[in-house]
Design a protein around this motif. Structure first.
Motif, PDB file in Angstrom:
ATOM      1  N   LEU A  18      30.000  28.041  41.239  1.00  0.00           N
ATOM      2  CA  LEU A  18      30.112  28.644  42.562  1.00  0.00           C
ATOM      3  C   LEU A  18      28.701  28.951  43.065  1.00  0.00           C
ATOM      4  O   LEU A  18      27.770  29.094  42.274  1.00  0.00           O
ATOM      5  CB  LEU A  18      30.945  29.932  42.494  1.00  0.00           C
ATOM      6  CG  LEU A  18      32.383  29.770  41.995  1.00  0.00           C
ATOM      7  CD1 LEU A  18      33.039  31.139  41.771  1.00  0.00           C
ATOM      8  CD2 LEU A  18      33.219  28.951  42.976  1.00  0.00           C
ATOM      9  N   SER A  36      32.214  30.092  37.467  1.00  0.00           N
ATOM     10  CA  SER A  36      33.429  30.794  37.881  1.00  0.00           C
ATOM     11  C   SER A  36      33.935  31.766  36.814  1.00  0.00           C
ATOM     12  O   SER A  36      34.695  32.687  37.117  1.00  0.00           O
ATOM     13  CB  SER A  36      34.537  29.798  38.231  1.00  0.00           C
ATOM     14  OG  SER A  36      34.851  28.993  37.109  1.00  0.00           O
ATOM     15  N   VAL A  65      35.469  34.724  47.007  1.00  0.00           N
ATOM     16  CA  VAL A  65      35.128  33.306  46.928  1.00  0.00           C
ATOM     17  C   VAL A  65      35.496  32.667  48.270  1.00  0.00           C
ATOM     18  O   VAL A  65      36.672  32.643  48.658  1.00  0.00           O
ATOM     19  CB  VAL A  65      35.877  32.605  45.775  1.00  0.00           C
ATOM     20  CG1 VAL A  65      35.571  31.106  45.791  1.00  0.00           C
ATOM     21  CG2 VAL A  65      35.500  33.219  44.437  1.00  0.00           C
ATOM     22  N   LEU A 119      30.358  34.750  46.953  1.00  0.00           N
ATOM     23  CA  LEU A 119      30.282  33.404  46.389  1.00  0.00           C
ATOM     24  C   LEU A 119      31.046  32.398  47.249  1.00  0.00           C
ATOM     25  O   LEU A 119      31.858  32.777  48.094  1.00  0.00           O
ATOM     26  CB  LEU A 119      30.859  33.403  44.967  1.00  0.00           C
ATOM     27  CG  LEU A 119      30.202  34.350  43.962  1.00  0.00           C
ATOM     28  CD1 LEU A 119      31.002  34.369  42.660  1.00  0.00           C
ATOM     29  CD2 LEU A 119      28.761  33.937  43.694  1.00  0.00           C
ATOM     30  N   VAL A 148      32.809  28.150  47.009  1.00  0.00           N
ATOM     31  CA  VAL A 148      32.984  26.828  46.406  1.00  0.00           C
ATOM     32  C   VAL A 148      32.025  25.876  47.128  1.00  0.00           C
ATOM     33  O   VAL A 148      31.963  25.882  48.366  1.00  0.00           O
ATOM     34  CB  VAL A 148      34.439  26.335  46.570  1.00  0.00           C
ATOM     35  CG1 VAL A 148      34.592  24.911  46.039  1.00  0.00           C
ATOM     36  CG2 VAL A 148      35.411  27.286  45.875  1.00  0.00           C
TER      37      VAL A 148
END
Length: 326
Positions: free
Chosen positions: A69, A79, A123, A144, A146
């Protein structure tokens, strides 16, 4: 004509049961149990045209999100660092004005929760249309993300939670189980984050920020004729045991409750809702509103008792009530 009406009725029931808000929509179901296997079948077909991952059942969040991430300074974080934390999975995009508005509020909520010593991480799962847009938007976020280049992982997360619109904030407990899919509403209603991690309440007070939930399926709304918080609270206490019983019944079957429960006081938003649904001015007024079916069910009596509410809900769930058009 009768066959057409029956088909329409069954169609609307399926829309409500599976909380469909957009079309086209493809939902995969286990025929043996009737449980949902995957809510976002269109993404499944796009990502797995050969059916190699069939039957496309849900996987744990930790497995779906597994991998590096990013932070907005370019630092990479595994992660696995999410283990033991509450996690907000934030589906959003820079091109979406409501997303940008929510992000500004969410940044402050995130900081307050972290400063309070809570183990919490967010996320970001981007729906931006280019990597440049993603980078510009992500630069505003202290959490964070992806990687934008990892389209497969972003798609799998969308599939996992059956995302049908943005912004959506899914809040998970440290085990990766969903606490609420209504993180957006919770963040806007709880600016000071006093109720974090926002476990769902059986009965909500209808507000501008949570009124969007009226579009998600049938909703019981008890209108009270008072701006007094005491009367609204009494109305909540009246219907809460019934709401809790319904929620527990369907949770035991691993299904979503077929009704949401609200109390509505006196304000401009409630007045607009009454006007839109052509409800009488009476109060108290017990209703079930089904916006997707453009149908309403009204119980106009002088006194609302727990027995009346329970009978009203039972008759609705047994299809014994005749709908009126909205």
């Amino acid at each position: 004509m009768a066959k057409t009406s029956l088909a329409l009725c069954l169609s609307l029931k399926l829309w409500n049961k599976y909380r469909v808000s957009n079309i086209p929509s493809l939902i995969f179901i286990d025929a043996a149990t009737g449980k949902v296997v995957c809510r976002n079948g269109l993404l499944v077909i796009r990502d797995d045209p050969e059916g190699l991952e069939f039957p496309w059942g849900p996987k744990p969040f930790s497995e779906v999100v597994a991998g590096p991430l990013l932070r907005n300074n370019g630092q990479s974080v595994d992660s696995a660092s999410l283990e033991g934390s509450h996690v907000g999975v934030y589906f959003s995009a820079h091109w979406c004005p409501p997303c940008r508005s929510l992000t500004r509020v969410l940044v402050e909520s995130y900081r307050k929760i972290k400063e309070a010593g809570q183990k919490f991480e967010i996320v970001f799962v981007s729906a931006d249309r280019s990597e440049d847009s993603f980078k510009q938007y992500f630069s505003e976020m202290p959490w964070l993300a992806v990687p934008y280049s990892d389209e497969a992982r972003r798609s799998r997360l969308n599939r996992l939670y059956g995302i049908q619109g943005i912004p959506t904030l899914i809040v998970l407990d440290p085990k990766g189980d969903v606490i609420t899919r209504q993180g957006r509403v919770e963040v806007l209603n709880d600016i000071e984050c006093r109720e974090f991690p926002w476990h769902p309440k059986p009965v909500l007070e209808l507000t501008d920020s949570n009124a969007v939930q009226l579009n998600e399926g049938p909703c019981l709304v008890l209108f009270v004729d008072s701006e007094d918080d005491g009367e609204s609270e009494a109305a909540k206490q009246l219907i809460q045991p019934i709401a809790e019983k319904i929620i527990a019944k369907y949770k035991a079957k691993d299904e979503e409750a077929p009704l949401l429960f609200f109390v509505a006081g006196v304000d401009d938003m409630t007045d607009s809702l009454r006007d839109y649904t052509n409800l009488p001015e009476a109060a108290p007024l017990l209703t079930i509103l089904d916006m997707s079916a453009r149908a309403k069910y009204v119980m106009d009596v002088e006194e609302i008792t727990p027995e009346i509410v329970e009978a009203f809900v039972s008759d609705f769930l047994a299809d014994k009530l005749k709908p009126e058009p909205i």
